[in-house]
Design an enzyme around this catalytic site. Structure first.
Site, PDB file in Angstrom:
ATOM      1  N   ASP A  89       6.645  -7.664  -2.630  1.00  0.00           N
ATOM      2  CA  ASP A  89       7.441  -7.367  -1.443  1.00  0.00           C
ATOM      3  C   ASP A  89       8.173  -6.040  -1.576  1.00  0.00           C
ATOM      4  O   ASP A  89       8.612  -5.661  -2.665  1.00  0.00           O
ATOM      5  CB  ASP A  89       8.460  -8.498  -1.250  1.00  0.00           C
TER       6      ASP A  89
ATOM      7  N   GLU B  25       3.011  -4.641  -0.437  1.00  0.00           N
ATOM      8  CA  GLU B  25       3.548  -4.381   0.900  1.00  0.00           C
ATOM      9  C   GLU B  25       4.216  -3.008   0.820  1.00  0.00           C
ATOM     10  O   GLU B  25       5.352  -2.885   0.368  1.00  0.00           O
ATOM     11  CB  GLU B  25       4.567  -5.440   1.319  1.00  0.00           C
TER      12      GLU B  25
END
Length: 745
Positions: free
Chosen positions: A421, A474
């Site tokens: 993330d 990401e």
């Protein structure tokens, strides 16, 4: 059982059993930083002295471990709760303690020597201990024939650290730990403690007592809102996924179909509806896995399941990087869920958060009274957007902590991939900061060099330690080489989320079709860079929350047009180069924006339009996984060829997808609400082209109008190809054709 040859440096007394008054008072006040120097057995002037500090005890005897014979009675010491006695010689013993409420016989924790090996300590300090999950934290084990739990925690700047829990009345004076220098790890073995015991650490910092801290390397936790760590037995799952593990590398290659169903475990389904109890891992194995299998997805991606105090963070503010959330069951149950996925042919991806952590007092924040896990300077160590702390990955021990966390999930739980993330926030020191709010790197630049070093090291180590597992970034900027190998100057991820494609596609699809001709480039631009990385196309949870509306609510027009637009959007996604990811609920076309506090709107499937979207996603997955042309060359330009990219006036696009064997599939989209008849599209080969997909099919909620199963090509050059198909393009529709045989009536 060990003895110490010298008494504590503070000890200077009238007789051999006494302590220096300052040392004795430090025990009472809970400030003694070296309890093993004064408690337990000691050889003092050729005399064996045993001391025990037991708050609220009435009396203590030493029993020979084997015979239970009374060796001696410990006498009250010079301060309350301190008990002292002499032995002729040291033999293995137990303490028989009389409490106001009764009696217990226990081993003496201070009779055990150092626990962690020198290699463990060296690797922890170096930041390369790859098995912290079985080294630090609470480890059930047998020491010198005695069963119990070894606790170990890194807190180098603490004055004293104790393990506390119901087993000691939460009194930090009962089990203060031994400090192992120079690593700064504190350790203690507590005999007789069993699985399920709840514990925390009581830490005395340089400025005083801190709030009780959860274990950073806990492998199990209480279910929130409780914040205790839980002693967990070693993971002992009988894995039955050998076939999957042996072949998963081939399932993760750039030439493999990867279609991911993104799931928030707490809100996919609940017992009894929106207000019901959460599904356990067993419930999810029973219901989620068959659903994903039926829908044709190849992988499940779980929003972070590492324990997190605030459910509204969806797991993106985790505090226990080694513990599956207690909300859904025990670690063994999570292992069984992963195993069941693998046996069903489904891979498991976990969202993993090394970019930041929450400020909760019981967590990592100022863990030992100092900025231990985070940067000291808030310009480096505090995320203004999320009100969270930033890991100081330049510190060896923090680097190693996060490295070990990643490996723990991949190795011990057989997880197939980590989606990392907020990588962009890690790469840039000035991420979301104004001038003067950030600290340049040592070269004066904006790159976070220590985070880059961590990510490249992590990705290389994963390749060594977890063969076949993949890493997904990401990353929302144009950082070059995210999915390029480290050996070639890249970050070493296997795939990168294509945030640009997502943004441009949703922006285009939200436009009124009347004006789409002016935004045509938003759909064609992604092919300019489509092969610069190995991409995954995400329609994720982030696109359907915080007032952004559900996916179908982004679509313009009346109700029929909204559903048709959604069908076209999903068709575009599944035929565009790149692996696929779809957030749960999008396949239901639910109008309500997703909320983590309720389950998906499953009742919608009783409506034919919503069921049609579900059917469409299922069939797109079947087509994508079954047709090599749609996945084999996802990541190389040879797999894609524009046929029509410039018909902005009609908002029509057409392209060919090619398999490695040269098998083509033609994709044509009409993104206006007007039917286009006899629309000519160039194709590379003569003969019949079978219509294998039509988003306007009645099974998907469309009118059923299409190309009657296929079209014969004409020997007429068009769009750079020698043959032409005259197609019926349904409004707001997508059709897919391939060379084939005309069905016999």
């Amino acid at each position: 059982m060990t003895t110490r040859s010298k008494q504590d440096v503070h000890s200077a007394s009238l007789d051999s059993t006494s302590l220096h008054p300052d040392a004795a008072q430090a025990l009472v006040e809970g400030t003694h930083g070296d309890p093993f120097a004064v408690l337990g057995p000691h050889d003092v002037d050729h005399e064996m002295i045993v001391r025990a500090f037991l708050p609220r005890a009435i009396g203590v005897e030493l029993l020979e471990r084997d015979s239970q014979r009374v060796l001696t009675r410990l006498q009250p010491g010079q301060v309350p709760d301190l008990f002292v006695g002499r032995l002729d010689r040291l033999v293995p013993y137990r303490l028989r303690i009389r409490w106001p409420h009764g009696e217990e016989i226990v081993e003496d924790p201070y009779a055990f020597g150092p626990l962690l090996g020198e290699l463990d300590l060296y690797l922890i300090g170096e930041g390369n201990h790859r098995e912290l999950g079985t080294c630090l934290g609470a480890q059930m084990m047998t020491v010198d024939g005695v069963k119990g739990v070894r606790f170990a925690v890194w807190a180098p700047n603490a004055r004293r650290v104790s393990v506390v829990g119901e087993f000691c009345g939460w009194d930090g004076r009962r089990y203060p730990m031994r400090l192992r220098q120079p690593t700064g790890v504190w350790e203690i073995f507590i005999p007789g403690l069993e699985e399920g015991a709840v514990y925390k650490y009581e830490i005395l910092g340089q400025s005083g007592l801190l709030p009780l801290k959860a274990d950073p390397v806990a492998r199990a936790t209480q279910s929130p809102p409780e914040t205790g760590s839980v002693v967990a037995a070693p993971l002992a799952h009988d894995w039955q996924d050998q076939a999957w593990m042996e072949e998963r590398a081939s399932r993760h290659g750039a030439d493999a179909p990867i279609s991911v169903y993104e799931v928030h475990a707490a809100s996919w389904r609940r017992h009894g509806g929106d207000e019901g109890e959460l599904y356990s891992w067993g419930d999810l194995a029973r219901w989620l896995i068959p659903y994903v299998k039926e829908m044709g997805f190849t992988h499940i991606e779980l929003l972070p399941i590492m324990e997190h105090p605030f459910g509204g963070s969806w797991g993106y503010q985790p505090l226990s990087q080694f513990a599956p959330s207690g909300r859904f069951g025990k670690p063994q149950e999570f292992a069984a869920f992963v195993d069941a996925c693998h046996q069903a042919g489904i891979g498991v991806i976990l969202d993993w958060v090394p970019a930041h952590f929450p400020t909760d007092a019981h967590g990592l924040a100022r863990f030992d009274g100092t900025a231990l896990y985070e940067y000291q300077d808030p310009r480096e160590g505090f995320h203004q957007d999320w009100n969270t702390y930033i890991y100081n990955l330049g510190r060896h021990e923090v680097h190693g902590f996060m490295l070990a966390s990643a490996l723990y999930w991949l190795k011990h739980f057989h997880v197939d991939a980590l989606r990392v993330d907020a990588v962009a926030s890690m790469l840039y020191r000035n991420y979301s900061r104004k001038e003067g709010e950030w600290v340049p790197n040592r070269h004066g630049g904006q790159e976070n060099l220590e985070a880059i070093d961590f990510l490249t090291h992590l990705n290389e180590v994963v390749g060594e330690e977890a063969p076949g597992a993949i890493m997904i970034a990401e990353e929302s900027t144009a950082w070059p080489g995210v999915s390029r190998p480290v050996s070639e100057g890249g970050l070493g991820f296997h795939y990168k989320w294509n945030m640009g494609w997502m943004h441009d596609t949703l922006s285009y699809m939200s436009e009124d079709p009347l004006y789409r001709r002016y935004h045509h480039g938003e759909l064609t631009f992604s092919l300019v860079y489509a092969f610069s990385e190995h991409f995954m196309l995400p329609i994720s949870h982030d696109e359907v929350v915080h007032g952004k509306g559900s996916l179908i609510n982004k679509m313009p027009g009346d109700r029929w047009q909204q559903f048709a637009n959604l069908r076209a959007c999903l068709s575009l996604m599944w035929t565009h180069p790149g692996k696929k990811l779809l957030f749960m609920g999008c396949e239901l076309a639910q109008f309500r924006e997703w909320s983590h506090d309720r389950e998906l709107d499953w009742f919608l499937l009783a409506d034919s339009e919503h069921q049609g979207i579900s059917n469409l996603v299922r069939d797109l997955n079947g087509l994508y996984t079954g047709e090599p042309a749609l996945h084999e060359q996802d990541c190389v330009p040879e797999g894609f060829e524009w046929v029509i990219g410039d018909d902005a006036h009609n908002s029509v696009l057409a392209w060919l997808r090619w398999s490695r064997e040269g098998e083509p599939m033609l994709v044509v989209l009409n993104l206006t609400p007007q039917t286009l008849s006899d629309y000519g599209v160039g194709v590379p080969s003569a003969g019949y082209w079978q219509e294998c997909f039509n988003s306007n099919a009645s099974a998907y909620g469309g009118t059923g109008a299409g190309n009657d199963g296929g079209r014969d090509s004409e020997a007429r050059e068009s769009h750079g190809h020698p043959f032409t198909l005259s197609l019926h393009l349904p409004p707001l529709g997508a059709v897919i054709l391939k060379p084939g045989r005309k069905a016999l009536n």
